[in-house]
Design a protein around this motif. Structure first.
Motif, PDB file in Angstrom:
ATOM      1  N   HIS A   1       0.863  -1.179   0.000  1.00 40.61           N
ATOM      2  CA  HIS A   1       0.000   0.000   0.000  1.00 40.61           C
ATOM      3  C   HIS A   1       0.897   1.226   0.000  1.00 40.61           C
ATOM      4  CE1 HIS A   1      -3.848   2.067   1.721  1.00 40.61           C
ATOM      5  NE2 HIS A   1      -3.785   2.120   0.413  1.00 40.61           N
ATOM      6  N   GLY A   2       1.130   1.782  -1.186  1.00 42.79           N
ATOM      7  CA  GLY A   2       2.075   2.877  -1.288  1.00 42.79           C
ATOM      8  C   GLY A   2       3.475   2.375  -1.027  1.00 42.79           C
ATOM      9  N   SER A   3       4.177   3.055  -0.136  1.00 46.09           N
ATOM     10  CA  SER A   3       5.541   2.651   0.211  1.00 46.09           C
ATOM     11  C   SER A   3       5.584   1.722   1.409  1.00 46.09           C
ATOM     12  CB  SER A   3       6.390   3.896   0.507  1.00 46.09           C
ATOM     13  OG  SER A   3       5.833   4.628   1.598  1.00 46.09           O
ATOM     14  N   ALA A   4       4.414   1.351   1.945  1.00 49.07           N
ATOM     15  CA  ALA A   4       4.349   0.522   3.153  1.00 49.07           C
ATOM     16  C   ALA A   4       3.581  -0.759   2.861  1.00 49.07           C
ATOM     17  CB  ALA A   4       3.681   1.303   4.283  1.00 49.07           C
ATOM     18  N   TYR A   5       3.505  -1.611   3.886  1.00 51.30           N
ATOM     19  CA  TYR A   5       2.715  -2.840   3.802  1.00 51.30           C
ATOM     20  C   TYR A   5       1.609  -2.779   4.852  1.00 51.30           C
ATOM     21  CZ  TYR A   5       5.877  -5.122   0.542  1.00 51.30           C
ATOM     22  OH  TYR A   5       6.595  -5.444  -0.576  1.00 51.30           O
ATOM     23  N   ALA A   6       0.399  -3.063   4.411  1.00 48.84           N
ATOM     24  CA  ALA A   6      -0.743  -3.075   5.317  1.00 48.84           C
ATOM     25  C   ALA A   6      -0.979  -4.498   5.809  1.00 48.84           C
ATOM     26  CB  ALA A   6      -1.986  -2.552   4.597  1.00 48.84           C
ATOM     27  N   HIS A   7      -1.252  -4.638   7.098  1.00 51.41           N
ATOM     28  CA  HIS A   7      -1.416  -5.952   7.723  1.00 51.41           C
ATOM     29  C   HIS A   7      -2.891  -6.284   7.911  1.00 51.41           C
ATOM     30  CE1 HIS A   7       2.853  -6.604   8.905  1.00 51.41           C
ATOM     31  NE2 HIS A   7       2.882  -5.281   8.804  1.00 51.41           N
ATOM     32  N   GLY A   8      -3.232  -7.546   7.669  1.00 48.40           N
ATOM     33  CA  GLY A   8      -4.594  -8.016   7.906  1.00 48.40           C
ATOM     34  C   GLY A   8      -4.812  -8.473   9.335  1.00 48.40           C
ATOM     35  N   LEU A   9      -3.749  -8.991   9.983  1.00 48.02           N
ATOM     36  CA  LEU A   9      -3.792  -9.483  11.369  1.00 48.02           C
ATOM     37  C   LEU A   9      -4.959 -10.445  11.613  1.00 48.02           C
ATOM     38  CD1 LEU A   9      -2.723  -6.451  13.611  1.00 48.02           C
ATOM     39  CD2 LEU A   9      -1.394  -8.444  12.923  1.00 48.02           C
ATOM     40  N   GLY A  10      -5.084 -11.419  10.732  1.00 50.41           N
ATOM     41  CA  GLY A  10      -6.110 -12.446  10.920  1.00 50.41           C
ATOM     42  C   GLY A  10      -7.380 -12.199  10.146  1.00 50.41           C
TER      43      GLY A  10
END
Length: 384
Positions: free
Chosen positions: A137-146
């Motif tokens: 997501h852009g320059s970062a990573y988005a976490h779902g966390l389950g």
């Protein structure tokens, strides 16, 4: 106040059914395996339980309640037939079944059931039992966390914060507001969802201004004007965007880019489905790769607007009904001096332009305040 055994039992049944609804709905969006058969059985039990609950409280119906039930019931059944969204009938029955309930008690049940389910999913993910899906997501990573998608958990955390603030009413301390602000920063780093970050912080600022410092009076002329016009204006604005978008206009293209292609998707919905009066079945494809400098893949079609989705999936008439319910809550918050309710409805107004939780009780139980507020204002006959 002494309650009869039947009334005690009906309240226990209501809260049990609502907790089950929240748990099942949130589990569907998590990585915990839950089959379609389990969901159908749970929703059938909820549906039957709600009919029993309304029957148990039949002596307190009254003409106005029956009229409200007829409007909600007919609108929901017709919309279910046209859209295929059976969950709308359960939503309507929950709204009607909230008669005689204290909305803060409903919110406490929500905190326990939805909050407990969220904690369970995240804990299982941190223990390695569930997978943590990550998305660039852009320059970062988005976490779902389950959870299956990275925006699910921040949506839930956002509404859990709002519900907690509502339950606390005017007793949220300054240090608790500071912790909530810090938590929103952490959530943004983990999930990269700008909307819930900005609105989560805005809710804290509005709480400070409206509830703690009394700088804004929900009953003032201009706040009541916002309450009367807010949701109707949003509906008109979204319909106008859907119809008026011009793909050849550089200014329209610029605004569409700022809003992450929401406008072009609303316009695509208008081109495909026009403006249905009673709703219709629509198919959306919400996961795709971004190609060539941000252009969307051809099969991508996702209405990322709560009120926009409602217009095209549930129809103009049903959407107008929900707008009327929210407008009532908005104005009632001012009339009754409920500052935190005013904050909640205000923040959700902004959220509803972007995303779709305004009718989903498991992600936003606000509509369950309608009947208790009607009773509080003596518009409906109270059970207490």
């Amino acid at each position: 106040m002494h309650l009869s055994g039947t009334e005690d039992g009906s309240r226990v049944l209501f809260h049990a059914l609502f907790a089950l609804h929240c748990i099942v709905t949130i589990l569907i969006d998590s990585m915990i395996p839950i089959t379609g058969g389990m969901v159908r059985i749970a929703r059938l039990l909820i549906l039957l339980g709600l009919f029993v609950l309304i029957f148990l409280r039949r002596e307190f119906m009254g003409t106005r309640y029956i009229l409200l039930g007829a409007v909600l019931g007919i609108a929901s059944v017709v919309t279910v037939i046209e859209s295929g969204k059976e969950i709308l009938l359960i939503t309507a029955l929950f709204i009607l079944a909230a008669r005689g309930e204290d909305f803060r008690d409903i919110c406490r049940t929500y905190l326990l059931s939805a909050g407990g389910t969220v904690c369970l999913v995240v804990l299982l993910c941190l223990c390695g039992v569930l997978e943590d899906y990550t998305y660039p997501h852009g320059s970062a990573y988005a976490h779902g966390l389950g959870f299956e998608y990275y925006s699910t958990l921040p949506f839930l955390l956002f509404i859990l914060q709002i519900v907690w603030m509502y339950v606390k009413a005017d007793k949220v301390r300054w240090w608790e507001l500071a912790v909530c602000t810090l938590a929103n920063v952490v959530y943004y780093r983990l999930f990269t969802v700008r909307l819930t970050f900005l609105l989560g912080v805005l809710a804290i600022l509005l709480y400070a201004a409206v509830v703690r410092l009394k700088l804004v009076d929900p009953a003032s002329h201009w706040t009541m004007w916002i309450a009367r016009m807010g949701y109707s204006a949003l509906l008109v604005f979204v319909v106008w965007l859907s119809v008026a978008y011009n793909a050849d206009s550089l200014s329209w293209q610029a605004w569409n880019t700022r809003l992450n292609n929401r406008i072009v998707m609303l316009h695509e919905a208008f081109l495909r489905y026009s403006l249905p009066v009673l709703g219709r079945r629509i198919e959306m494809v919400g996961q795709t790769f971004v190609i060539n400098g941000g252009a969307l893949a051809r099969d991508y079609f996702y209405i990322d607007s709560g009120i926009g989705f409602s217009v095209f999936a549930f129809g103009i008439l049903f959407t107008l009904l929900i707008v009327a319910l929210y407008t009532y809550l908005y104005t009632a918050a001012g009339r009754t001096g409920d500052g935190m309710l005013y904050v909640w409805v205000s923040v959700l107004l902004l959220f509803t332009f972007m995303n779709n939780i305004w009718i989903d009780l498991a992600y936003n139980p606000l509509l369950l305040a309608v009947v208790p507020m009607l009773e509080k204002e003596r518009i409906l006959r109270s059970t207490t």
